[in-house]
Enzyme design. Structure first.
Site, mmCIF file in Angstrom:
data_model
loop_
_atom_site.group_PDB
_atom_site.id
_atom_site.type_symbol
_atom_site.label_atom_id
_atom_site.label_comp_id
_atom_site.label_asym_id
_atom_site.label_seq_id
_atom_site.Cartn_x
_atom_site.Cartn_y
_atom_site.Cartn_z
ATOM 1 N N TYR A 1 27.236 5.665 -29.174
ATOM 2 C CA TYR A 1 25.973 5.711 -28.398
ATOM 3 C C TYR A 1 24.827 5.680 -29.422
ATOM 4 C CZ TYR A 1 29.402 7.551 -25.124
ATOM 5 O OH TYR A 1 30.531 7.739 -24.372
ATOM 6 N N CYS B 1 -3.276 22.118 -18.351
ATOM 7 C CA CYS B 1 -3.598 20.851 -17.703
ATOM 8 C C CYS B 1 -4.097 21.109 -16.284
ATOM 9 C CB CYS B 1 -2.339 19.990 -17.674
ATOM 10 S SG CYS B 1 -2.497 18.522 -16.691
ATOM 11 N N CYS C 1 5.450 17.930 -16.053
ATOM 12 C CA CYS C 1 5.818 19.174 -16.744
ATOM 13 C C CYS C 1 6.222 20.232 -15.720
ATOM 14 C CB CYS C 1 4.615 19.763 -17.486
ATOM 15 S SG CYS C 1 3.972 18.775 -18.812
ATOM 16 N N GLU D 1 26.935 0.587 -29.205
ATOM 17 C CA GLU D 1 25.774 0.818 -28.333
ATOM 18 C C GLU D 1 25.796 -0.236 -27.231
ATOM 19 O OE1 GLU D 1 23.006 2.774 -27.691
ATOM 20 O OE2 GLU D 1 22.415 1.194 -26.294
ATOM 21 N N CYS E 1 -3.587 13.709 -20.614
ATOM 22 C CA CYS E 1 -2.251 14.316 -20.562
ATOM 23 C C CYS E 1 -1.974 14.937 -21.927
ATOM 24 C CB CYS E 1 -1.206 13.260 -20.235
ATOM 25 S SG CYS E 1 0.458 13.922 -20.354
ATOM 26 N N CYS F 1 21.891 15.804 -24.555
ATOM 27 C CA CYS F 1 20.626 16.073 -23.857
ATOM 28 C C CYS F 1 20.900 16.690 -22.483
ATOM 29 C CB CYS F 1 19.789 14.808 -23.740
ATOM 30 S SG CYS F 1 20.679 13.453 -22.981
#
Ligand SMILES: C[S@@+](CC[C@H](N)C(=O)[O-])C[C@H]1O[C@@H](n2cnc3c(N)ncnc32)[C@H](O)[C@@H]1O
Length: 452
Positions: free
Chosen positions: A313, A71, A80, A334, A158, A409
């Site tokens: 979740y 990019c 990024c 949730e 992108c 995550c």
């Protein structure tokens, strides 16, 4: 070492943002853009008590894993941070980072797999949320934020976004300007358009356009009618939503919304399950790798069909519904009411009759199951980056399910939470799955089994 010093440094590691790490005068130096094994000449741009930040001036000995970023705005754009590293090396570094984080917390786990990466790690994002800003010169711009600032970096293309999303976001932006709308001025909290958010179903091609406005009057502005008229010519655009966010905040979406075209949601598949997705509901941004993640979890859980499973979740019910054929009953919690609406619709869409989703926080709602005398055999947790809170961990331990599936995550909170569950559970092999190529992010999945 002082600011503006130029020094030669050996890069001994890569850090949690994929930056190079060196040691000099007993201090850690973080050097974005450098790779472990390289020798660089760096200029010190920040000096702190315990660490410094350096900027690469020259790469003296390049790593064999250094590649040309694809990019043109990579160096400036904050989207990024790993394009200068070959994809295989990115996966190796991410595995090391997860392993080091677990080892630092002294977590006793059965091992760690190689990261499951993508075949072609490009154009994978099914959701883009581009800021629209008015510069001091009065020009409205769309793009990504620059690294460590809110300046807008414009980009022709992108390469991590779905190509159609990338094209359409610019088209919507131009249309808004043509109709006289302006970008948001963050300093003055003035202007019209704060963000353009677009979601596109990877398998269905269905598109949702969300325009985040700074002024609620825009909800009823006739110019929006004209914009709908033009956009709905594209058959793939199924819904257009206006979202009002008038606060001085980094949060993208505000509470109030108006669906100005369509139903307010699109659908997409993960495996053979189809899901409704609305503007505010969480849905994994990499559909292909989400399927890999859910299949990895499913395989590790080795369900027999008679289990009661908690999907905590739960977002739009994606994991619970994915596993619903393999268990007796699913109960999900949730916090985002709109996502719970989607979860209930998703049950019907997939003819799932053995699931139930409730709105609220896990920490507050989990005790309802105890009161209702519902005992889980399996608990799946997929929390946001801050991980599990203490109340929820205590409840999970009290419920004492045979198995816990943990999807994470954030390696840091993952390691912290596993350490707390470790006295009661054996921790299996951790499998990292790359849902975010060319960025520092990584998903992990592991199954814990109750100690006898
Ligand atoms: C990482 S997402 C996972 C969603 C879903 N499992 C999936 O795979 O798509 C985390 C979800 O937790 C929700 N959430 C955040 N804090 C929560 C809380 N305290 N209690 C319940 N849900 C929460 C978020 O709204 C989000 O939908």
């Amino acid at each position: 070492m002082k600011k503006n010093d130029e020094i030669e440094l050996e890069i001994i590691d890569n850090g949690i943002n994929l930056e190079g790490i060196a040691r000099e005068e007993n201090k850690v130096v973080f050097i974005p853009g450098a790779i472990k094994g390289e020798k660089v000449r760096a200029r010190i741009i920040k000096v702190n008590n315990s660490f410094c930040i350096g900027k690469v001036e020259e790469i003296l000995t390049p790593s064999p894993d250094r590649v040309e970023p694809f990019c043109s705005v990579y160096k400036r754009c904050g989207g990024c941070c790993g394009q200068h590293i070959s994809y295989n090396k990115q996966l190796e570094i991410k595995k090391e980072l997860v392993k080091n984080t677990l080892d630092k917390q002294k977590v006793n786990y059965a091992g760690i797999d190689d990261v499951i990466g993508m075949g072609v790690p490009l154009n994978f994002r099914n959701k883009a949320q581009y800021p629209v800003r008015k510069t001091v010169e009065g020009v409205s711009k769309i793009g990504f934020y620059a690294k460590r600032s809110h300046d807008i970096i414009e980009n022709e293309e992108c390469f991590i976004q779905d190509q159609e999303i990338d094209r359409l976001s610019k088209e919507v932006f131009k249309l808004l300007l043509l109709k006289g709308f302006e970008g948001y001025d963050e300093k003055e909290n003035k202007g019209d358009i704060r963000h353009i958010l677009i979601r596109r179903g990877y398998h269905t091609g269905e598109i949702m356009v969300v325009i985040v406005v700074n002024n609620k009057n825009i909800f009823d502005d006739v110019r929006m009618e004209e914009i709908i008229h033009i956009l709905k010519e594209d058959d793939n655009i199924k819904t257009i939503v206006l979202n009002y966010n008038g606060s001085k905040t980094n949060e993208i979406l505000g509470k109030e919304e108006k669906v100005i075209y369509g139903d307010g949601y699109i659908t997409d598949y993960i495996g053979d399950k189809r899901y409704y997705i609305s503007s505010k509901s969480f849905f994994q941004v990499n559909t292909i790798q989400a399927e890999v993640l859910y299949d990895t979890l499913k395989e590790k859980l080795n369900l027999k069909g008679n289990e009661t499973l908690f999907d905590l979740y739960s977002g739009v019910g994606s994991i619970g519904i994915y596993l619903s054929d393999n268990v007796k009953q699913v109960y999900g919690i949730e916090i985002e009411p709109q996502a719970v609406d989607m979860a209930n619709m998703n049950m019907r869409l997939n003819n799932v009759t053995n699931a139930e989703y409730i709105a609220g926080s896990v920490e507050e709602k989990i005790e309802e199951y105890e009161k209702r005398n519902i005992h889980p055999d399996v608990i799946v947790v997929d929390p946001p980056r801050k991980g599990l809170d203490l109340d929820s961990i205590e409840y999970i331990i009290k419920f004492a399910p045979e198995k816990i599936g943990y999807v994470s995550c954030s390696p840091a909170t993952f390691a912290r939470d596993l350490k707390m569950l470790e006295p009661y559970y054996n921790i299996g092999v951790v499998t990292p799955v790359d849902l975010f190529p060319n960025s520092e992010h990584i998903e992990d999945v592991v199954v814990l089994t109750k100690k006898k």
